[in-house]
Design a protein around this motif. Structure first.
Motif, PDB file in Angstrom:
ATOM      1  N   GLY A  11       0.835  -1.211   0.000  1.00 14.17           N
ATOM      2  CA  GLY A  11       0.000   0.000   0.000  1.00 14.17           C
ATOM      3  C   GLY A  11       0.867   1.258   0.000  1.00 14.17           C
ATOM      4  O   GLY A  11       2.085   1.193   0.093  1.00 14.17           O
ATOM      5  N   ARG A  12       0.171   2.377  -0.076  1.00 10.84           N
ATOM      6  CA  ARG A  12       0.847   3.672  -0.116  1.00 10.84           C
ATOM      7  C   ARG A  12       0.285   4.530   1.003  1.00 10.84           C
ATOM      8  O   ARG A  12      -0.928   4.637   1.155  1.00 10.84           O
ATOM      9  N   ARG A  13       1.183   5.137   1.778  1.00  8.74           N
ATOM     10  CA  ARG A  13       0.720   6.017   2.847  1.00  8.74           C
ATOM     11  C   ARG A  13       0.427   7.396   2.270  1.00  8.74           C
ATOM     12  O   ARG A  13       1.313   8.036   1.709  1.00  8.74           O
ATOM     13  N   LEU A  14      -0.825   7.830   2.381  1.00  3.82           N
ATOM     14  CA  LEU A  14      -1.239   9.088   1.746  1.00  3.82           C
ATOM     15  C   LEU A  14      -1.007  10.294   2.654  1.00  3.82           C
ATOM     16  O   LEU A  14      -0.815  11.399   2.166  1.00  3.82           O
ATOM     17  N   GLY A  15      -1.066  10.090   3.935  1.00  2.74           N
ATOM     18  CA  GLY A  15      -0.895  11.226   4.846  1.00  2.74           C
ATOM     19  C   GLY A  15      -1.449  10.922   6.217  1.00  2.74           C
ATOM     20  O   GLY A  15      -1.713   9.762   6.537  1.00  2.74           O
ATOM     21  N   LEU A  16      -1.592  11.975   7.016  1.00  5.11           N
ATOM     22  CA  LEU A  16      -2.090  11.834   8.381  1.00  5.11           C
ATOM     23  C   LEU A  16      -3.387  12.618   8.541  1.00  5.11           C
ATOM     24  O   LEU A  16      -3.553  13.655   7.912  1.00  5.11           O
ATOM     25  N   LEU A  17      -4.269  12.119   9.380  1.00  5.18           N
ATOM     26  CA  LEU A  17      -5.471  12.885   9.730  1.00  5.18           C
ATOM     27  C   LEU A  17      -5.186  13.675  11.009  1.00  5.18           C
ATOM     28  O   LEU A  17      -4.584  13.145  11.934  1.00  5.18           O
ATOM     29  N   PRO A  18      -5.634  14.926  11.055  1.00  7.21           N
ATOM     30  CA  PRO A  18      -5.424  15.702  12.290  1.00  7.21           C
ATOM     31  C   PRO A  18      -6.345  15.212  13.409  1.00  7.21           C
ATOM     32  O   PRO A  18      -7.441  14.732  13.137  1.00  7.21           O
ATOM     33  N   PHE A  19      -5.886  15.348  14.635  1.00  8.14           N
ATOM     34  CA  PHE A  19      -6.778  15.082  15.771  1.00  8.14           C
ATOM     35  C   PHE A  19      -7.667  16.302  15.971  1.00  8.14           C
ATOM     36  O   PHE A  19      -7.217  17.436  15.841  1.00  8.14           O
ATOM     37  N   GLN A  20      -8.917  16.055  16.281  1.00  8.73           N
ATOM     38  CA  GLN A  20      -9.914  17.119  16.375  1.00  8.73           C
ATOM     39  C   GLN A  20     -10.603  17.102  17.716  1.00  8.73           C
ATOM     40  O   GLN A  20     -10.975  16.040  18.175  1.00  8.73           O
ATOM     41  N   PRO A  21     -10.917  18.203  18.286  1.00 12.21           N
ATOM     42  CA  PRO A  21     -10.341  19.505  17.965  1.00 12.21           C
ATOM     43  C   PRO A  21      -9.153  19.746  18.885  1.00 12.21           C
ATOM     44  O   PRO A  21      -9.287  19.648  20.099  1.00 12.21           O
ATOM     45  N   GLU A  22      -8.021  20.031  18.326  1.00 10.70           N
ATOM     46  CA  GLU A  22      -6.833  20.329  19.137  1.00 10.70           C
ATOM     47  C   GLU A  22      -6.175  21.568  18.537  1.00 10.70           C
ATOM     48  O   GLU A  22      -6.281  21.790  17.335  1.00 10.70           O
ATOM     49  N   PRO A  23      -5.506  22.356  19.367  1.00 11.99           N
ATOM     50  CA  PRO A  23      -4.924  23.599  18.860  1.00 11.99           C
ATOM     51  C   PRO A  23      -3.747  23.325  17.927  1.00 11.99           C
ATOM     52  O   PRO A  23      -3.128  22.265  17.998  1.00 11.99           O
ATOM     53  N   ASP A  24      -3.462  24.281  17.078  1.00  7.05           N
ATOM     54  CA  ASP A  24      -2.264  24.228  16.255  1.00  7.05           C
ATOM     55  C   ASP A  24      -1.120  24.663  17.143  1.00  7.05           C
ATOM     56  O   ASP A  24      -1.165  25.747  17.700  1.00  7.05           O
ATOM     57  N   LEU A  25      -0.127  23.830  17.341  1.00  8.00           N
ATOM     58  CA  LEU A  25       0.973  24.234  18.203  1.00  8.00           C
ATOM     59  C   LEU A  25       2.251  24.287  17.390  1.00  8.00           C
ATOM     60  O   LEU A  25       2.481  23.435  16.541  1.00  8.00           O
ATOM     61  N   PRO A  26       3.084  25.281  17.665  1.00  3.18           N
ATOM     62  CA  PRO A  26       4.374  25.344  16.982  1.00  3.18           C
ATOM     63  C   PRO A  26       5.353  24.392  17.665  1.00  3.18           C
ATOM     64  O   PRO A  26       6.123  24.794  18.534  1.00  3.18           O
ATOM     65  N   PHE A  27       5.295  23.133  17.291  1.00  5.08           N
ATOM     66  CA  PHE A  27       6.162  22.139  17.939  1.00  5.08           C
ATOM     67  C   PHE A  27       7.631  22.505  17.760  1.00  5.08           C
ATOM     68  O   PHE A  27       8.037  22.998  16.710  1.00  5.08           O
ATOM     69  N   GLY A  28       8.404  22.231  18.801  1.00  5.07           N
ATOM     70  CA  GLY A  28       9.852  22.400  18.695  1.00  5.07           C
ATOM     71  C   GLY A  28      10.321  23.847  18.701  1.00  5.07           C
ATOM     72  O   GLY A  28      11.512  24.105  18.568  1.00  5.07           O
ATOM     73  N   VAL A  29       9.392  24.805  18.865  1.00  2.00           N
ATOM     74  CA  VAL A  29       9.782  26.219  18.874  1.00  2.00           C
ATOM     75  C   VAL A  29       9.557  26.762  20.282  1.00  2.00           C
ATOM     76  O   VAL A  29       8.447  26.681  20.801  1.00  2.00           O
ATOM     77  N   PRO A  30      10.616  27.286  20.914  1.00  2.00           N
ATOM     78  CA  PRO A  30      10.447  27.777  22.284  1.00  2.00           C
ATOM     79  C   PRO A  30       9.383  28.865  22.365  1.00  2.00           C
ATOM     80  O   PRO A  30       9.368  29.783  21.558  1.00  2.00           O
ATOM     81  N   GLN A  31       8.504  28.756  23.340  1.00  2.55           N
ATOM     82  CA  GLN A  31       7.431  29.723  23.572  1.00  2.55           C
ATOM     83  C   GLN A  31       7.671  30.387  24.921  1.00  2.55           C
ATOM     84  O   GLN A  31       7.953  29.697  25.883  1.00  2.55           O
TER      85      GLN A  31
END
Ligand SMILES: Nc1nc2c(c(=O)[nH]1)N[C@H]1C(S)=C(S)[C@@H](COP(=O)(O)O)O[C@H]1N2
Ligand SMILES: [Mo]
Length: 403
Positions: free
Chosen positions: A56-76
């Protein structure tokens, strides 16, 4: 100090879900557990997920809902409000050690931290005579402690479960430090304190990071003062020069920038940090006395980290990948369901838990119908203590598109 969830005002357990969702999930009613479904869960043969997706072919990922958009790996933020979220969805079987740059952060370097060159660790309280140690005094005791996971007690869906990481630690056994002072016979425990001089107040956190442990607790979990993470000298944000590690306990106990150890009597008061984290460490109320606190241990837990969409021939199929961590599970198996009232089925590829001090991946082949699904996990042993799973803290939602 410190409130961990982010943004601060939302209840981490319920963020994003309507009351109706929660009721249906049995969370408010507390009915999710012990409902008798355990016995009915079909004992599906563990079909290797990978075999079903072969070719098979992996097409992508589904987002988890509803969760905020977070800037992963970027210090806040900075100081007490500093955060860095780790992107759990990137975990792979061969990448289970979090690189230092990606390792989650909760509380930045205090801006009043003095020069660490002459770092002193003072042993005081119920001792014959206070002792001041320098790092060089402890070098000979340095050793490798292996891989250990760290999880913030406020790790929840508003943080997209990104306040958790695992690394290879080395440092100095706690006993080797405690033995440097001659304790009085009435000393029952130690209060371990980290430097916490932040000039900026925080809206969400209190100053002062110390936690009280009995000698038995520290010994039982193999606590150590970490000096290195992933074979590198600890970075300032992770507590250089010394940070406590209490394997199996929540991050609120893992005091950074440790500068004091006090031997204390059995009737010592709880610290501000212990009170602040009482709820998140599953205490009964907010006990006044430190030794009335339950150990802040992490129960067995599991959360989905990504939902992969696959095209296999004519079929659209889904693979749910997740992580398991926390205390011993005694061979109990992980079960999953996708509707609050649905039956649990055994997760198709169970985690390989060679090392209970860290996390392991599991995966599950899934052929869902379109619509909103709520992914929930449990262990098949109803006798296992899994307080956070029971609360529904690790529930995640996903929308399956039509077609
Ligand atoms: N001195 C000090 N130590 C601290 C804290 C703090 O605010 N001050 N926060 C604690 C909390 S709540 C967590 S979850 C961990 C986070 O460690 P990390 O930032 O290295 O991942 O540090 C702990 N140690
Ligand atoms: Mo934390």
């Amino acid at each position: 100090m410190k409130r961990d969830h982010h943004p601060p005002r939302r209840d981490p357990r319920h963020a994003g879900w309507t009351r109706r969702d929660l009721l249906r999930a049995g969370l408010l009613a507390g009915a999710a557990w012990g409902s008798g479904l355990a016995g009915l869960a079909p004992a599906l043969a563990a079909a290797p997920v990978e075999a079903s997706l072969a070719g098979g072919r992996r097409l992508g990922l589904l987002p988890f809902q509803p969760e905020p958009d977070l800037p992963f790996g970027v210090p806040q933020g900075s100081g007490l409000d500093a955060r860095l979220y780790f992107d759990l969805s990137r975990l792979e079987p061969e990448k289970l050690i979090t690189p230092v740059e990606d390792f989650y952060v909760r509380t930045g370097v205090p801006d009043r931290l003095p020069s660490t060159a002459g770092w002193r660790l003072e042993l005081g309280g119920r001792v014959a005579k206070p002792v001041v140690l320098r790092l060089a005094d402890l070098e000979a005791e340095q050793r490798d402690f292996g891989v250990h996971l760290l999880e913030c007690a406020g790790n929840a869906s508003p943080a997209r479960f990104g306040l958790i990481s695992a690394g290879r630690w080395s440092g100095i056994p706690v006993e080797a430090v405690l033995d440097r002072a001659r304790r009085n016979s009435d000393a029952r425990a130690v209060r371990i304190t980290g430097f916490d001089g932040h000039s900026q107040p925080s809206t969400s956190s209190r100053l002062g990071c110390s936690w009280v442990f009995t000698f038995e607790q520290l010994e039982a979990c193999g606590a150590f003062f970490a000096t290195h993470l992933n074979d590198r000298r600890l970075t300032p944000v992770h507590g250089y020069p010394l940070r406590l590690m209490v394997p199996g306990w929540y991050g609120c106990c893992a005091v950074k920038w440790v500068d004091r150890v006090d031997f204390v009597r059995g009737d010592v008061d709880a610290t501000a940090q212990m009170r602040e984290f009482a709820g998140r460490t599953h205490q009964h109320g907010v006990p006044e006395k430190a030794l009335d606190y339950l150990p802040a241990t992490i129960d067995p837990a599991a959360v989905p980290i990504r939902v992969e969409v696959w095209q296999v021939g004519e079929r659209r199929r889904y693979r749910v990948v997740g992580v398991q961590w926390g205390g011993a599970t005694g061979g109990s198996r992980l079960e999953i369901r996708f509707r609050p009232d649905g039956p649990y089925t055994r997760v198709s590829t169970q985690p390989e838990r060679g090392d209970p001090d860290t996390w392991a991946l599991w995966s599950h082949l899934w052929d869902p119908s379109p619509g909103r699904h709520l992914i929930q996990l449990r262990f098949d042993d109803p006798g296992l203590q899994t307080r956070r799973l029971d609360m529904g803290l690790y529930l995640r939602g996903v929308d399956i598109p039509p077609g």
